[in-house]
Design a protein around this motif. Sequence first.
Motif, short mmCIF file in Angstrom:
data_model
loop_
_atom_site.label_atom_id
_atom_site.label_comp_id
_atom_site.label_asym_id
_atom_site.label_seq_id
_atom_site.Cartn_x
_atom_site.Cartn_y
_atom_site.Cartn_z
N ASP A 53 19.50 -67.23 -50.30
CA ASP A 53 18.33 -67.11 -51.17
C ASP A 53 17.08 -66.66 -50.42
O ASP A 53 16.14 -66.14 -51.03
N ASP A 54 17.04 -66.85 -49.11
CA ASP A 54 15.87 -66.50 -48.31
C ASP A 54 15.91 -65.06 -47.81
O ASP A 54 14.89 -64.53 -47.35
N ILE A 55 17.05 -64.43 -47.86
CA ILE A 55 17.21 -63.09 -47.28
C ILE A 55 16.23 -62.07 -47.87
O ILE A 55 15.58 -61.34 -47.11
N PRO A 56 16.06 -61.98 -49.21
CA PRO A 56 15.12 -60.97 -49.72
C PRO A 56 13.67 -61.18 -49.27
O PRO A 56 12.91 -60.22 -49.19
N LYS A 57 13.29 -62.40 -48.96
CA LYS A 57 11.92 -62.68 -48.53
C LYS A 57 11.64 -62.11 -47.15
O LYS A 57 10.50 -61.99 -46.73
N LEU A 58 12.70 -61.78 -46.41
CA LEU A 58 12.55 -61.34 -45.03
C LEU A 58 12.88 -59.85 -44.85
O LEU A 58 13.26 -59.41 -43.77
N GLY A 59 12.74 -59.07 -45.93
CA GLY A 59 13.03 -57.65 -45.88
C GLY A 59 12.11 -56.89 -44.93
O GLY A 59 10.97 -57.28 -44.70
N VAL A 60 12.62 -55.79 -44.42
CA VAL A 60 11.87 -54.97 -43.46
C VAL A 60 12.03 -53.50 -43.86
O VAL A 60 13.14 -53.05 -44.13
N ILE A 61 10.92 -52.79 -43.90
CA ILE A 61 11.02 -51.35 -44.16
C ILE A 61 11.69 -50.72 -42.95
O ILE A 61 11.33 -51.02 -41.81
N TYR A 62 12.70 -49.95 -43.17
CA TYR A 62 13.48 -49.37 -42.08
C TYR A 62 12.97 -47.97 -41.79
O TYR A 62 12.72 -47.20 -42.71
#
Length: 152
Positions: free
Chosen positions: A102-111
Amino acid sequence: MINKGQWVVLPVSEALKLPGLRISSPGVVPQRDRRPRWIVDYSWSSVNDETIRLAPADAMQFGNCLDRVLREILLADLKYGPVLLNKTDLSDGFYRVCLNPDDIPKLGVIYPSRPGQDEALVALPLVLPMGWAESPPYFCAATETVADVANT
């Protein structure tokens, strides 16, 4: 990191469909005699500021290492033989501890995109990322747990 299964990369059009998506900017920290380290600026999207600190506060024991080692040597029972010490260097240590899905989308990074690339990409960590405020205490707690299990 992608080939090792530590991160997944999605087109931005697909990533935007994820609930709670936050996108932060990446960076690289040069390392002497090692490959550069990928790190994320989670302060840019306020992820670090809004993170609820759940990791145990006493997990951060970096500055007390020598004191703890000397204490263990002093208190060791010699009937079990001499004290043996082991230092293990975990390659990419943070990348050995998985995240709550559930936390993965909160830690997105523009590649970073390549010239001529049609659509931007978003990288999502599946493991503790460098730059997130909770990564160091969770990693320390995990390594302390492993040490406790190994020492029993």
